[in-house]
Design a protein around this motif. Sequence first.
Motif, PDB file in Angstrom:
ATOM      1  N   ARG A   1       0.843  -1.202   0.000  1.00  0.00           N
ATOM      2  CA  ARG A   1       0.000   0.000   0.000  1.00  0.00           C
ATOM      3  C   ARG A   1       0.874   1.247   0.000  1.00  0.00           C
ATOM      4  NH1 ARG A   1      -0.928   1.690   5.646  1.00  0.00           N
ATOM      5  NH2 ARG A   1      -0.051   0.115   7.070  1.00  0.00           N
ATOM      6  N   ALA A   2       0.329   2.313  -0.523  1.00  0.00           N
ATOM      7  CA  ALA A   2       1.062   3.573  -0.611  1.00  0.00           C
ATOM      8  C   ALA A   2       1.442   4.046   0.781  1.00  0.00           C
ATOM      9  CB  ALA A   2       0.212   4.623  -1.314  1.00  0.00           C
ATOM     10  N   ARG A   3       2.587   4.737   0.872  1.00  0.00           N
ATOM     11  CA  ARG A   3       3.078   5.153   2.190  1.00  0.00           C
ATOM     12  C   ARG A   3       4.154   6.220   2.034  1.00  0.00           C
ATOM     13  NH1 ARG A   3       5.141  -0.578   3.866  1.00  0.00           N
ATOM     14  NH2 ARG A   3       3.266  -1.063   2.672  1.00  0.00           N
TER      15      ARG A   3
ATOM     16  N   TYR B   1      15.632   3.441  -8.887  1.00  0.00           N
ATOM     17  CA  TYR B   1      14.213   3.150  -8.717  1.00  0.00           C
ATOM     18  C   TYR B   1      13.637   4.063  -7.640  1.00  0.00           C
ATOM     19  CZ  TYR B   1      14.345  -1.105 -11.539  1.00  0.00           C
ATOM     20  OH  TYR B   1      14.460  -1.998 -12.576  1.00  0.00           O
ATOM     21  N   PHE B   2      12.425   4.569  -7.880  1.00  0.00           N
ATOM     22  CA  PHE B   2      11.718   5.409  -6.906  1.00  0.00           C
ATOM     23  C   PHE B   2      10.337   4.814  -6.670  1.00  0.00           C
ATOM     24  CE2 PHE B   2      14.562   8.037  -9.438  1.00  0.00           C
ATOM     25  CZ  PHE B   2      15.271   8.728  -8.469  1.00  0.00           C
ATOM     26  N   TRP B   3       9.941   4.740  -5.394  1.00  0.00           N
ATOM     27  CA  TRP B   3       8.623   4.187  -5.114  1.00  0.00           C
ATOM     28  C   TRP B   3       7.904   4.986  -4.026  1.00  0.00           C
ATOM     29  CZ3 TRP B   3       6.230   1.572  -0.913  1.00  0.00           C
ATOM     30  CH2 TRP B   3       4.949   1.071  -1.238  1.00  0.00           C
ATOM     31  N   SER B   4       6.643   5.257  -4.281  1.00  0.00           N
ATOM     32  CA  SER B   4       5.678   5.823  -3.351  1.00  0.00           C
ATOM     33  C   SER B   4       6.131   7.173  -2.798  1.00  0.00           C
ATOM     34  CB  SER B   4       5.367   4.830  -2.234  1.00  0.00           C
ATOM     35  OG  SER B   4       4.151   5.166  -1.590  1.00  0.00           O
TER      36      SER B   4
ATOM     37  N   VAL C   1      -1.510  12.701   1.157  1.00  0.00           N
ATOM     38  CA  VAL C   1      -1.894  12.033  -0.084  1.00  0.00           C
ATOM     39  C   VAL C   1      -0.659  11.310  -0.600  1.00  0.00           C
ATOM     40  CG1 VAL C   1      -2.773  12.307  -2.419  1.00  0.00           C
ATOM     41  CG2 VAL C   1      -3.590  13.801  -0.582  1.00  0.00           C
ATOM     42  N   CYS C   2      -0.715   9.998  -0.667  1.00  0.00           N
ATOM     43  CA  CYS C   2       0.464   9.205  -1.021  1.00  0.00           C
ATOM     44  C   CYS C   2       0.374   8.660  -2.436  1.00  0.00           C
ATOM     45  CB  CYS C   2       0.649   8.051  -0.042  1.00  0.00           C
ATOM     46  SG  CYS C   2       1.170   8.576   1.600  1.00  0.00           S
ATOM     47  N   CYS C   3       1.519   8.568  -3.078  1.00  0.00           N
ATOM     48  CA  CYS C   3       1.629   7.981  -4.406  1.00  0.00           C
ATOM     49  C   CYS C   3       1.738   6.459  -4.270  1.00  0.00           C
ATOM     50  CB  CYS C   3       2.874   8.499  -5.119  1.00  0.00           C
ATOM     51  SG  CYS C   3       3.143  10.278  -4.984  1.00  0.00           S
ATOM     52  N   LYS C   4       1.388   5.771  -5.340  1.00  0.00           N
ATOM     53  CA  LYS C   4       1.536   4.312  -5.360  1.00  0.00           C
ATOM     54  C   LYS C   4       2.200   3.876  -6.655  1.00  0.00           C
ATOM     55  CE  LYS C   4      -1.035   0.149  -4.080  1.00  0.00           C
ATOM     56  NZ  LYS C   4      -2.367  -0.470  -3.897  1.00  0.00           N
ATOM     57  N   ASP C   5       3.080   4.716  -7.174  1.00  0.00           N
ATOM     58  CA  ASP C   5       3.704   4.430  -8.458  1.00  0.00           C
ATOM     59  C   ASP C   5       5.176   4.082  -8.289  1.00  0.00           C
ATOM     60  OD1 ASP C   5       4.240   6.944  -7.558  1.00  0.00           O
ATOM     61  OD2 ASP C   5       3.957   7.959  -9.480  1.00  0.00           O
ATOM     62  N   LEU C   6       5.675   3.309  -9.240  1.00  0.00           N
ATOM     63  CA  LEU C   6       7.071   2.876  -9.267  1.00  0.00           C
ATOM     64  C   LEU C   6       7.702   3.357 -10.565  1.00  0.00           C
ATOM     65  CD1 LEU C   6       9.437   1.141  -8.116  1.00  0.00           C
ATOM     66  CD2 LEU C   6       8.443  -0.806  -9.330  1.00  0.00           C
ATOM     67  N   TRP C   7       8.815   4.081 -10.430  1.00  0.00           N
ATOM     68  CA  TRP C   7       9.532   4.632 -11.578  1.00  0.00           C
ATOM     69  C   TRP C   7      10.990   4.198 -11.539  1.00  0.00           C
ATOM     70  CZ3 TRP C   7       7.370   8.210 -15.187  1.00  0.00           C
ATOM     71  CH2 TRP C   7       6.083   8.627 -14.892  1.00  0.00           C
ATOM     72  N   TYR C   8      11.607   4.209 -12.709  1.00  0.00           N
ATOM     73  CA  TYR C   8      13.058   4.035 -12.729  1.00  0.00           C
ATOM     74  C   TYR C   8      13.675   4.954 -13.778  1.00  0.00           C
ATOM     75  CZ  TYR C   8      12.699   0.857 -16.800  1.00  0.00           C
ATOM     76  OH  TYR C   8      12.460   0.304 -18.026  1.00  0.00           O
ATOM     77  N   LEU C   9      14.975   5.155 -13.611  1.00  0.00           N
ATOM     78  CA  LEU C   9      15.726   6.070 -14.469  1.00  0.00           C
ATOM     79  C   LEU C   9      17.125   5.520 -14.651  1.00  0.00           C
ATOM     80  CD1 LEU C   9      15.818   9.011 -15.757  1.00  0.00           C
ATOM     81  CD2 LEU C   9      16.875   9.691 -13.614  1.00  0.00           C
ATOM     82  N   ASP C  10      17.546   5.337 -15.889  1.00  0.00           N
ATOM     83  CA  ASP C  10      18.926   4.931 -16.169  1.00  0.00           C
ATOM     84  C   ASP C  10      19.813   6.162 -16.134  1.00  0.00           C
ATOM     85  OD1 ASP C  10      18.709   2.082 -16.631  1.00  0.00           O
ATOM     86  OD2 ASP C  10      17.544   2.595 -18.402  1.00  0.00           O
ATOM     87  N   THR C  11      20.901   6.070 -15.392  1.00  0.00           N
ATOM     88  CA  THR C  11      21.766   7.230 -15.216  1.00  0.00           C
ATOM     89  C   THR C  11      22.942   7.256 -16.181  1.00  0.00           C
ATOM     90  OG1 THR C  11      23.069   6.091 -13.523  1.00  0.00           O
ATOM     91  CG2 THR C  11      21.165   7.363 -12.780  1.00  0.00           C
ATOM     92  N   GLU C  12      23.261   6.121 -16.809  1.00  0.00           N
ATOM     93  CA  GLU C  12      24.335   6.093 -17.795  1.00  0.00           C
ATOM     94  C   GLU C  12      24.141   4.883 -18.683  1.00  0.00           C
ATOM     95  OE1 GLU C  12      28.051   4.070 -15.551  1.00  0.00           O
ATOM     96  OE2 GLU C  12      27.433   6.003 -14.736  1.00  0.00           O
ATOM     97  N   LYS C  13      24.836   4.867 -19.801  1.00  0.00           N
ATOM     98  CA  LYS C  13      24.728   3.730 -20.712  1.00  0.00           C
ATOM     99  C   LYS C  13      25.251   2.467 -20.033  1.00  0.00           C
ATOM    100  CE  LYS C  13      24.996   6.353 -25.024  1.00  0.00           C
ATOM    101  NZ  LYS C  13      25.722   6.553 -26.293  1.00  0.00           N
ATOM    102  N   PRO C  14      24.718   1.310 -20.415  1.00  0.00           N
ATOM    103  CA  PRO C  14      25.138   0.071 -19.742  1.00  0.00           C
ATOM    104  C   PRO C  14      26.556  -0.311 -20.110  1.00  0.00           C
ATOM    105  CG  PRO C  14      23.692  -0.422 -21.594  1.00  0.00           C
ATOM    106  CD  PRO C  14      23.703   1.072 -21.447  1.00  0.00           C
ATOM    107  N   PRO C  15      27.224  -1.088 -19.267  1.00  0.00           N
ATOM    108  CA  PRO C  15      28.581  -1.559 -19.609  1.00  0.00           C
ATOM    109  C   PRO C  15      28.521  -2.607 -20.707  1.00  0.00           C
ATOM    110  CG  PRO C  15      27.818  -2.601 -17.588  1.00  0.00           C
ATOM    111  CD  PRO C  15      26.784  -1.576 -17.956  1.00  0.00           C
ATOM    112  N   ALA C  16      29.681  -2.925 -21.251  1.00  0.00           N
ATOM    113  CA  ALA C  16      29.755  -3.939 -22.308  1.00  0.00           C
ATOM    114  C   ALA C  16      29.448  -5.314 -21.728  1.00  0.00           C
ATOM    115  CB  ALA C  16      31.147  -3.934 -22.940  1.00  0.00           C
ATOM    116  N   PRO C  17      28.627  -6.106 -22.403  1.00  0.00           N
ATOM    117  CA  PRO C  17      28.401  -7.484 -21.942  1.00  0.00           C
ATOM    118  C   PRO C  17      29.657  -8.326 -22.113  1.00  0.00           C
ATOM    119  CG  PRO C  17      26.705  -6.755 -23.510  1.00  0.00           C
ATOM    120  CD  PRO C  17      27.834  -5.777 -23.578  1.00  0.00           C
ATOM    121  N   SER C  18      29.586  -9.560 -21.624  1.00  0.00           N
ATOM    122  CA  SER C  18      30.681 -10.501 -21.840  1.00  0.00           C
ATOM    123  C   SER C  18      30.718 -10.902 -23.312  1.00  0.00           C
ATOM    124  CB  SER C  18      30.481 -11.747 -20.978  1.00  0.00           C
ATOM    125  OG  SER C  18      29.305 -12.445 -21.395  1.00  0.00           O
ATOM    126  N   GLN C  19      31.805 -11.556 -23.707  1.00  0.00           N
ATOM    127  CA  GLN C  19      31.879 -12.047 -25.072  1.00  0.00           C
ATOM    128  C   GLN C  19      30.747 -13.023 -25.354  1.00  0.00           C
ATOM    129  OE1 GLN C  19      36.232 -13.115 -24.729  1.00  0.00           O
ATOM    130  NE2 GLN C  19      36.124 -12.710 -26.914  1.00  0.00           N
TER     131      GLN C  19
END
Length: 792
Positions: free
Chosen positions: A21-23, A328-331, A344-362
């Motif tokens: 529940r929102a909080r 990630y941000f929640w509520s 009045v509380c929010c019940k939403d979940l957000w996310y934000l990428d702060t930089e490009k991802p690193p290179a995967p493995s081969q």
Amino acid sequence: MAAPSLLNWRRVSSFTGPVPRARHGHRAVAIRELMIIFGGGNEGIADELHVYNTATNQWFLPAVRGDIPPGCAAHGFVCDGTRILVFGGMVEYGRYSNELYELQASRWLWKKVKPHPPPSGLPPCPRLGHSFSLYGNKCYLFGGLANESEDSNNNVPRYLNDFYELELQHGSGVVGWSIPVTKGVVPSPRESHTAVIYCKRDSGSPKMYVFGGMCGARLDDLWQLDLETMSWSKPETKGTVPLPRSLHTASVIGNKMYIFGGWVPHKGENTETSPHDCEWRCTSSFSYLNLDTTEWTTLVSDSQEDKKNSRPRPRAGHCAVAVGTRLYFWSGRDGYKKALNSQVCCKDLWYLDTEKPPAPSQVQLIKATTNSFHVKWDEVSTVEGYLLQLSTDLPYQAASSDSSAAPNMQGVRMDPHRQGSNNIVPNSINDTINSTKTEQPATKETSMKNKPEFKALMDSNAILYPSLASNASNHNSHVVDMLRKNEGPHTSANVGVLSSCLDVRTVIPETSVSSTVSSTQTMVTQQTIKTESSSTNGAVVKDETSLTTFSTKSEVDETYALPATKISRVETHATATPFSKETPSNPVATVKAGEQQWCDVGIFKNNTALVSQFYLLPKGKQSISKVGNADVPDYSLLKKQDLVPGTGYRFRVAAINGCGIGPFSKISEFKTCIPGFPGAPSAVRISKNVEGIHLSWEPPTSPSGNILEYSAYLAIRTAQIQDNPSQLVFMRIYCGLKTSCIVTAGQLANAHIDYTSRPAIVFRISAKNEKGYGPATQVRWLQGNNKKAPLN
């Protein structure tokens, strides 16, 4: 300047499970991909522990047990490995806590812990809104709000600026509180501030940064505490300082401290409304402080907050968690309604990428056929997909001008009847020569043909390479011609390696061998077992230092029928004599200008792909579409090209998130199968016996004729591996028709322990039919974390 990609917010809407529940006033930490939330209040204080899996978008309520703490809000909440510590907070209106609880998240077990009081002074008093930060084996407690009245209904606030250090025991439990003696001016008393700890890479002095908070009025000051000298200071900053605030969040990713939300001063308030409505307001402003340069950067200003649905709405008392480079941000609460006398509380979940991802493995090969590859790579956390590319401009394709030579690029091994019984076996001598770069003058290359060791090499490989043997008078010059054709930046070995290749008994490093991949018909999966009675397919490894079992999946669709947990990862896979060249990911550094063109295989949601086609992008024409914040071609408008049997392909992969496409992985090379060669042996099992270990396997699922013999190899210790641990050297330990062999303790004593991931001994097993040897199945026998000899 703010990077535009940082503003690419995402709202999570496709989650499953029981959503809390929102909080507001709750706290959260991250353990791997899990976001763990505890406490908070809204129509009563919450006492449940909620977990959100960021990888599966699933909420769940773990079955906790033990000394379960009461619900609390505005408490301290830190994570140390897989244990979480909770300190203080408001347990009911006007009544605060100074109790300490520990949660072992691996078992969801709560325990109340009682630290020793400080040697001098009192332990921390009950409080809320304090900061509680972890670094090493110590937690640092600063400030908060206490109740001066003994009557909880008569709430008389007292702002704190005391500072405590809590020493932790390793794994579980605590030692006790201490009150460090600090230097410099101490920050003013406050609550609902934030504190983070950051240590520069080049200087080992960790520092705690305290920002903002409330002491009757909101604050915007920044304080720094050097944890080695225990000296307080106010660093000078550049850029625009965020508005004074409290109940905001601060999260460190890399060298940046991200500040989001909170209560800030109201601008242009209406004096006719009550102070509750106009004096303070929630914000969705977003800034970061570069902790190396102490420069503030505004990403979302207060003037931009009128945009709806594109970012989280204003809030305070929310939680923020960093999972990898994603926030990630929640509520949280977004205001106060006087008519309802409630938040009045929010019940939403957000996310934000702060930089490009690193290179995967081969890219790794699971299975190859005549016209397809099944490939995989290690997962990168918090990404939205992967861009897989291939190139067919391979040096050994140009070298294979004679079509009759194509079958000999299979993953072959030296014929046992042409060498001693215990030879050290190169992966493929001819392919090693083909991948060798020499900058010596042509006269020296030509003179090699007359060297005795060169002739011995070619004689010993006549059975291996019938295309060379078919023209015995010319096969020496044929190899030298290959060397000439393959001069160029594709290859990595030097002339010293070339010289060593000309000795039949010489060890050839694995990474010098590039073009031996062919059909792989199976994938061998490996999981760690915890007890001697555990088994998979009847295989039991009764050795605490070698807790490994093996199972086999013969179909591509079954190769990933693995447990959902991310703690047990695949350690072993079948390879068609894997030859991942560790070449730079920059194609300019790999080939000459214009020689190599990368083609897209496609965008993949998961870290596996079945590759049978790739897309042809016309030169100068790009049909662009968006994936996240990345520009990619519109594949529906492009032509497709099928893979060709007996052809080598180079692969690379890059991860995609909200900031765009990250750097590409190192390059791997694989070759499609040529019809007629046997597949890889399957169902490898390892068990101990009195002589050493018993190694067994099943015949290939596609033998393509009669199997004439099997060969098993063991990676051994050599000086070459010590110089370059990624280059494995194999010795043949068995050759025959049986599908099992004994590896003696004497042979194992010479085994190389591969530490590229988890310590393991590496075996390879391959089969031979009338056409020759097919690909090898590679298995890793886990050896624990010690560096003792195997079977000790």
